[in-house]
Scaffold this active site. Structure first.
Site, PDB file in Angstrom:
ATOM      1  N   LYS A  71      28.616   6.079  38.019  1.00  0.00           N
ATOM      2  CA  LYS A  71      29.429   5.551  36.928  1.00  0.00           C
ATOM      3  C   LYS A  71      28.741   4.479  36.090  1.00  0.00           C
ATOM      4  CE  LYS A  71      33.248   6.548  39.789  1.00  0.00           C
ATOM      5  NZ  LYS A  71      32.170   7.059  40.654  1.00  0.00           N
TER       6      LYS A  71
ATOM      7  N   ASN B 254      37.682  12.661  46.470  1.00  0.00           N
ATOM      8  CA  ASN B 254      36.465  13.376  46.067  1.00  0.00           C
ATOM      9  C   ASN B 254      36.705  14.303  44.883  1.00  0.00           C
ATOM     10  OD1 ASN B 254      35.541  12.017  48.256  1.00  0.00           O
ATOM     11  ND2 ASN B 254      35.180  13.815  49.553  1.00  0.00           N
TER      12      ASN B 254
ATOM     13  N   TYR C 125      30.400  15.837  49.230  1.00  0.00           N
ATOM     14  CA  TYR C 125      30.513  14.475  48.705  1.00  0.00           C
ATOM     15  C   TYR C 125      29.803  13.484  49.612  1.00  0.00           C
ATOM     16  CZ  TYR C 125      32.234  10.023  47.063  1.00  0.00           C
ATOM     17  OH  TYR C 125      32.284   8.729  46.580  1.00  0.00           O
TER      18      TYR C 125
ATOM     19  N   SER D 179      15.179 -17.021  12.381  1.00  0.00           N
ATOM     20  CA  SER D 179      14.469 -17.647  13.491  1.00  0.00           C
ATOM     21  C   SER D 179      15.021 -19.042  13.702  1.00  0.00           C
ATOM     22  CB  SER D 179      12.975 -17.711  13.165  1.00  0.00           C
ATOM     23  OG  SER D 179      12.358 -18.714  13.942  1.00  0.00           O
TER      24      SER D 179
ATOM     25  N   GLU E 130      14.526  -3.553  16.601  1.00  0.00           N
ATOM     26  CA  GLU E 130      13.736  -3.825  17.815  1.00  0.00           C
ATOM     27  C   GLU E 130      14.528  -3.466  19.073  1.00  0.00           C
ATOM     28  OE1 GLU E 130      11.256  -7.716  17.276  1.00  0.00           O
ATOM     29  OE2 GLU E 130      13.043  -7.854  16.029  1.00  0.00           O
TER      30      GLU E 130
ATOM     31  N   GLN F 254      29.098   7.568  44.071  1.00  0.00           N
ATOM     32  CA  GLN F 254      29.788   6.486  43.358  1.00  0.00           C
ATOM     33  C   GLN F 254      28.848   5.792  42.372  1.00  0.00           C
ATOM     34  OE1 GLN F 254      32.806   3.935  45.377  1.00  0.00           O
ATOM     35  NE2 GLN F 254      31.278   2.324  45.099  1.00  0.00           N
TER      36      GLN F 254
ATOM     37  N   ASN G 193      14.323 -11.291  10.557  1.00  0.00           N
ATOM     38  CA  ASN G 193      13.832 -10.407  11.613  1.00  0.00           C
ATOM     39  C   ASN G 193      14.682  -9.142  11.785  1.00  0.00           C
ATOM     40  OD1 ASN G 193      11.718 -12.159  12.285  1.00  0.00           O
ATOM     41  ND2 ASN G 193      13.049 -13.365  13.633  1.00  0.00           N
TER      42      ASN G 193
ATOM     43  N   THR H 244       0.222  10.785   9.645  1.00  0.00           N
ATOM     44  CA  THR H 244      -0.069  11.347  10.969  1.00  0.00           C
ATOM     45  C   THR H 244      -1.017  10.346  11.617  1.00  0.00           C
ATOM     46  OG1 THR H 244      -2.030  12.600  10.300  1.00  0.00           O
ATOM     47  CG2 THR H 244       0.090  13.725  10.074  1.00  0.00           C
ATOM     48  N   HIS H 245      -0.854  10.122  12.883  1.00  0.00           N
ATOM     49  CA  HIS H 245      -1.639   9.092  13.595  1.00  0.00           C
ATOM     50  C   HIS H 245      -1.453   7.718  12.955  1.00  0.00           C
ATOM     51  CE1 HIS H 245      -3.857  12.516  15.409  1.00  0.00           C
ATOM     52  NE2 HIS H 245      -3.739  13.015  14.190  1.00  0.00           N
TER      53      HIS H 245
ATOM     54  N   SER I  20      34.397  -0.195  44.080  1.00  0.00           N
ATOM     55  CA  SER I  20      33.958   0.167  42.733  1.00  0.00           C
ATOM     56  C   SER I  20      34.986  -0.211  41.674  1.00  0.00           C
ATOM     57  CB  SER I  20      33.656   1.669  42.665  1.00  0.00           C
ATOM     58  OG  SER I  20      34.776   2.420  43.111  1.00  0.00           O
TER      59      SER I  20
ATOM     60  N   LYS J  20      11.788 -16.878   8.268  1.00  0.00           N
ATOM     61  CA  LYS J  20      11.834 -15.570   8.926  1.00  0.00           C
ATOM     62  C   LYS J  20      13.117 -14.788   8.674  1.00  0.00           C
ATOM     63  CE  LYS J  20       9.270 -13.915  11.305  1.00  0.00           C
ATOM     64  NZ  LYS J  20       9.062 -14.111  12.741  1.00  0.00           N
TER      65      LYS J  20
END
Ligand code: ARG
Length: 462
Positions: free
Chosen positions: A325, A110, A317, A277, A290, A322, A285, A155-156, A23, A283
């Site tokens: 992380k 551990n 353990y 773009s 996003e 592991q 963007n 709303t909606h 690791s 464009k």
């Protein structure tokens, strides 16, 4: 290759084993916490008589040098360094000789890794909370500057009632305030030292876990050594708090995407916070917005992955742990980058308040106010709803403008028609916490007070 466990083994571990199980590629991020944990551990060993003063001085000096080598990039990994704990212990032993070989007395990786990760989370969650507070203060300043600008509240995703722009911006701000609370709560709950739990059961040596807990600044020490080495609900909880931030960013992001579209046109991004773009010259963007929307998915993946890893694990353990992380590191990195990018975007975005107002001034936006006008005159709300609904339908059927129909209706008349004047409906929202001027002015002050408290709470990553 030398390993920590070579005494019991014949020969070296297979390359495939090291490639799959090591690791060090990612847990190197825990180096400062591992050094801090080791310092506290050896100081405790010194105080309980397991390390002579001279040995303690040698080990501490070796830890200092190792820390410097890690910070400057001079630290050289050896083939057997499967994780940061192994690497640091190996280097300390090289530097301090026989005294270094006492570093791991009464300790297991551990309890060591659990200690490191909790120290890391304490620091990182406070830092993220401070970043969230910074984004909130951008929202606050934009809200305070928005004055009486208003836009449709939806709303909606259908226009419902006009709301002040400040109110809309602070809706996102309050959601982030709960995130700050969640980060603080998660941080407070994980503020427990596992050091001294050993591999699973503690030790026969006279260790003092209270001493190391206090030395490391933890609020408490573990109550149960088995729980201490195998608990990762603190990681799951931190991931949830971070995922919720990401989800809130995604909601803000989605609105920026909508607001900056030519169809809606409520806002224009600053060039520094927009992208072009490669093919379409015209464009501009909203890529930050996003990606804020998209990365919430990635965070949800990190959270659910962690939960799945924990499910059904026997005590105590297991190497499975592991896997805690990478999702945590990734979540922290992505939330930090996202919160900062959104803060910049929200600082620099231009609000097209005329377009917002025009969208909110559609007469039907005042329909609820008309119904409430009738209610104020004594009519039951359900009847008032039907009366106004009928007028809206008739106006849509081409019988006349809503204003004319309201004016001509004996139950409504001139006063009621006034409510259709652009800008009037939003002034009528007087409920505390509602979208009108007075309420929002009070709300801004409450938000500011709350933010000052949170800013002080996370000052300098406390
Ligand atoms: N790198 C390991 C982890 O992250 C350290 C603990 C290894 N312990 C062990 N008994 N193999 O969990």
């Amino acid at each position: 290759m030398s390993t920590l466990w070579q005494g019991r083994f014949d020969g070296d571990p297979a390359d495939d084993l090291m490639a799959y199980t090591a690791s060090i590629g990612f847990d190197v991020r825990l180096a400062p916490d591992d050094i801090a944990g080791s310092r506290a551990h050896v100081r405790m060993l010194g105080r309980v008589g397991l390390l002579a003063d001279e040995e303690l001085a040698q080990v501490l000096a070796a830890l200092d040098q190792t820390e410097q080598e890690l910070a400057s990039g001079d630290f050289e990994l050896a083939p057997g360094d499967e994780d940061i704990h192994t690497a640091i212990e190996r280097r300390v032993t090289e530097l301090a000789g026989p005294a270094g070989a006492k570093l791991h007395t009464g300790r297991s990786r551990n309890d060591q890794v659990a200690t490191d990760l909790r120290l890391f989370c304490k620091r990182e969650l406070a830092a993220i909370a401070a970043d969230v507070v910074a984004l909130q203060s951008v929202l606050l300043e934009r809200a305070a500057d928005a004055g009486d600008a208003y836009l449709p509240g939806y709303t909606h995703l259908q226009r419902a009632q006009p709301v002040l722009l400040a109110h809309h911006l602070l809706a996102h701000g309050w959601a982030l305030a709960r995130d700050v609370d969640r980060l603080a709560d998660a941080r407070a709950r994980l503020d427990v030292s596992p050091l001294g739990a050993g591999a699973v059961a503690g030790s026969s040596l006279p260790l003092n876990p209270d001493m190391t807990a206090a030395d490391l600044g933890f609020a408490a020490r573990f109550e149960n050594s088995m729980d201490a080495v195998s608990d990762r609900d603190f990681v799951a909880e931190a991931l949830f708090a971070l995922t919720m931030v990401a989800i809130h960013l995604s909601r803000l992001g989605e609105e920026i995407v909508l607001w900056t579209s030519e169809e809606v046109g409520f806002a224009t991004l600053d060039d520094a916070y927009a992208t072009g773009s490669s093919m379409l010259p015209q464009k501009k963007n909203p890529d930050i917005a996003e990606l804020a929307r998209a990365k919430a998915g990635r965070l949800i993946g990190n959270l659910t992955g962690m939960l799945a890893t924990l499910k059904g694990l026997p005590l105590a353990y297991n190497r499975d742990l592991q896997e805690d992380k990478e999702p945590l590191f990734d979540a922290l990195d992505q939330v930090r980058l996202g919160v900062r990018a959104m803060a910049g975007l929200m600082t620099s975005i231009a609000f097209n308040t005329d377009t917002m107002a025009a969208a909110a001034d559609a007469p039907a936006s005042a329909a609820t106010d008309l119904a409430e006008h009738l209610v104020a005159g004594g009519m039951p709300f359900r009847d008032a709803h039907a009366v106004i609904g009928d007028l809206v339908r008739r106006s849509l059927d081409g019988e006349g403008s809503l204003a004319d129909l309201v004016q001509a209706d004996p139950r409504l008349g001139e006063d009621a028609a006034e409510l259709l004047t652009p800008g009037v409906p939003v002034t009528r929202r007087t409920t505390s916490g509602g979208a009108g001027l007075q309420s929002v002015r009070a709300q801004i002050e409450r938000f500011r007070a709350r933010l000052n408290t949170d800013a002080a709470r996370f000052d300098r990553g406390s």
